[in-house]
Structures are given as C-alpha cells and as structure tokens.
Write a protein that holds these residues in place. Structure first.
Motif, PDB file in Angstrom:
ATOM      1  N   GLU A  21      36.151  -6.841  46.785  1.00 28.43           N
ATOM      2  CA  GLU A  21      36.260  -8.268  47.070  1.00 28.43           C
ATOM      3  C   GLU A  21      35.033  -9.128  47.135  1.00 28.43           C
ATOM      4  O   GLU A  21      33.996  -8.396  47.668  1.00 28.43           O
ATOM      5  CB  GLU A  21      36.659  -8.089  48.538  1.00 28.43           C
ATOM      6  CG  GLU A  21      37.080  -9.607  49.012  1.00 28.43           C
ATOM      7  CD  GLU A  21      37.739  -9.610  50.464  1.00 28.43           C
ATOM      8  OE1 GLU A  21      39.048  -9.947  50.610  1.00 28.43           O
ATOM      9  OE2 GLU A  21      36.977  -9.251  51.491  1.00 28.43           O
ATOM     10  N   GLY A  25      40.485 -13.387  48.664  1.00 30.87           N
ATOM     11  CA  GLY A  25      41.299 -13.974  47.568  1.00 30.87           C
ATOM     12  C   GLY A  25      40.641 -13.739  45.993  1.00 30.87           C
ATOM     13  O   GLY A  25      41.251 -13.907  45.354  1.00 30.87           O
ATOM     14  N   ILE A  26      39.508 -13.221  46.001  1.00 30.08           N
ATOM     15  CA  ILE A  26      39.022 -12.829  44.659  1.00 30.08           C
ATOM     16  C   ILE A  26      38.495 -11.256  44.597  1.00 30.08           C
ATOM     17  O   ILE A  26      37.623 -10.822  45.541  1.00 30.08           O
ATOM     18  CB  ILE A  26      37.731 -13.748  44.286  1.00 30.08           C
ATOM     19  CG1 ILE A  26      38.219 -15.180  44.377  1.00 30.08           C
ATOM     20  CG2 ILE A  26      37.322 -13.338  42.822  1.00 30.08           C
ATOM     21  CD1 ILE A  26      37.135 -16.144  43.972  1.00 30.08           C
ATOM     22  N   PHE A  44      42.305 -13.423  41.007  1.00 31.65           N
ATOM     23  CA  PHE A  44      42.089 -14.590  41.786  1.00 31.65           C
ATOM     24  C   PHE A  44      43.776 -14.656  42.428  1.00 31.65           C
ATOM     25  O   PHE A  44      44.788 -14.689  41.988  1.00 31.65           O
ATOM     26  CB  PHE A  44      41.984 -15.850  41.256  1.00 31.65           C
ATOM     27  CG  PHE A  44      40.327 -16.025  40.873  1.00 31.65           C
ATOM     28  CD1 PHE A  44      39.950 -17.209  41.288  1.00 31.65           C
ATOM     29  CD2 PHE A  44      39.742 -15.086  40.330  1.00 31.65           C
ATOM     30  CE1 PHE A  44      38.638 -17.324  40.840  1.00 31.65           C
ATOM     31  CE2 PHE A  44      38.580 -15.603  39.657  1.00 31.65           C
ATOM     32  CZ  PHE A  44      37.989 -16.680  40.023  1.00 31.65           C
ATOM     33  N   ALA A  48      42.688 -19.412  45.265  1.00 33.35           N
ATOM     34  CA  ALA A  48      41.232 -19.026  45.449  1.00 33.35           C
ATOM     35  C   ALA A  48      40.267 -19.715  44.712  1.00 33.35           C
ATOM     36  O   ALA A  48      40.765 -20.380  43.631  1.00 33.35           O
ATOM     37  CB  ALA A  48      41.357 -17.578  44.893  1.00 33.35           C
ATOM     38  N   GLU A  49      38.938 -20.096  44.841  1.00 30.26           N
ATOM     39  CA  GLU A  49      38.022 -20.836  44.268  1.00 30.26           C
ATOM     40  C   GLU A  49      36.890 -19.774  44.396  1.00 30.26           C
ATOM     41  O   GLU A  49      36.621 -19.445  45.498  1.00 30.26           O
ATOM     42  CB  GLU A  49      37.843 -22.043  44.794  1.00 30.26           C
ATOM     43  CG  GLU A  49      36.725 -22.946  44.176  1.00 30.26           C
ATOM     44  CD  GLU A  49      36.929 -24.305  44.758  1.00 30.26           C
ATOM     45  OE1 GLU A  49      36.346 -25.400  43.929  1.00 30.26           O
ATOM     46  OE2 GLU A  49      37.260 -24.482  45.637  1.00 30.26           O
ATOM     47  N   ARG A  93      38.805 -22.043  39.479  1.00 29.61           N
ATOM     48  CA  ARG A  93      39.634 -21.821  40.806  1.00 29.61           C
ATOM     49  C   ARG A  93      41.153 -21.703  40.244  1.00 29.61           C
ATOM     50  O   ARG A  93      41.486 -21.999  38.989  1.00 29.61           O
ATOM     51  CB  ARG A  93      39.612 -23.000  41.897  1.00 29.61           C
ATOM     52  CG  ARG A  93      40.247 -24.359  41.465  1.00 29.61           C
ATOM     53  CD  ARG A  93      40.001 -25.606  42.240  1.00 29.61           C
ATOM     54  NE  ARG A  93      40.374 -26.861  41.617  1.00 29.61           N
ATOM     55  CZ  ARG A  93      41.555 -27.375  41.890  1.00 29.61           C
ATOM     56  NH1 ARG A  93      42.556 -26.614  42.302  1.00 29.61           N
ATOM     57  NH2 ARG A  93      41.816 -28.551  41.245  1.00 29.61           N
TER      58      ARG A  93
END
Length: 108
Positions: A21, A25-26, A44, A48-49, A93
């Motif tokens: 991680e 989220g990524i 992603f 997620a960004e 993103r």
C-alpha cells in the motif's frame, strides 16, 4: 511467487508479486528492475489520487490496463499509453478505479 530467472531474462506473473500500500486506495507491485529501467504495477481504488505531484528524474511511461485515469486534463482508458519526459510531473487520479503498468527509464 512463481518466478523464473536466467542470466538474460526474468519471468513472473504480476499478480504473484506482493502488493504494497502506497497510500489508502493505491497499491504497488514492484516488478524486476535492471540498471536501466524499473517496472511497476499500480492498482487505484475508485476515488483514489496520487498523494503529491510525481516528478520524473528520468523518462516514465505507463499503459492503462483497466478502468480510467484522469491525468493532466485527459481521460485515459484501457489501451492508453503515456510517455513523460524527464523533468515532467503529474498527479493521476481515478473516479472508477484503474490499473496501470509502468516503466521508469533511469536517468544516466
């Protein structure tokens, strides 16, 4: 992880590489590297960004495998191939969730 390694080639299944991680989220899977380049796979999650501007010392390339990225004002879906020059920056993103395969060409 299933991996074959010879003097002149490395072969593996990307999904067998341990995901790490980067931020919530990524996740990243680091792929085999050489003295000239390194490879990676990013997944992603929806929404997620990347946490900050990604600045490239050397050339960076990525290929969108699934989903859709929003990067530098463009919507990039499956099959999109992006090449960044040394010194460029971006902050990808996704609204939908997406997967990219990338290669960083190491600066001499």
């Amino acid at each position: 992880m299933t991996r074959d390694s010879f003097d002149d080639v490395q072969i593996l299944n990307v999904d067998d590489v341990e995901p790490v991680e980067v931020v919530p989220g990524i996740v990243r899977r680091r792929l085999p590297a050489t003295a000239w380049a390194r490879g990676w796979m990013y997944d992603f999650a929806p929404g997620a960004e990347w946490p900050e501007d990604d600045v490239h010392e050397g050339e960076e390339r990525y290929y969108v495998l699934s989903g859709e990225f929003l990067d530098r004002g463009r919507r990039l879906g499956p099959g999109s191939y992006v090449v960044f020059a040394p010194g460029s920056r971006h902050r990808p993103r996704t609204e939908t969730g997406a997967r990219m395969l990338g290669i960083s060409i190491l600066a001499p």
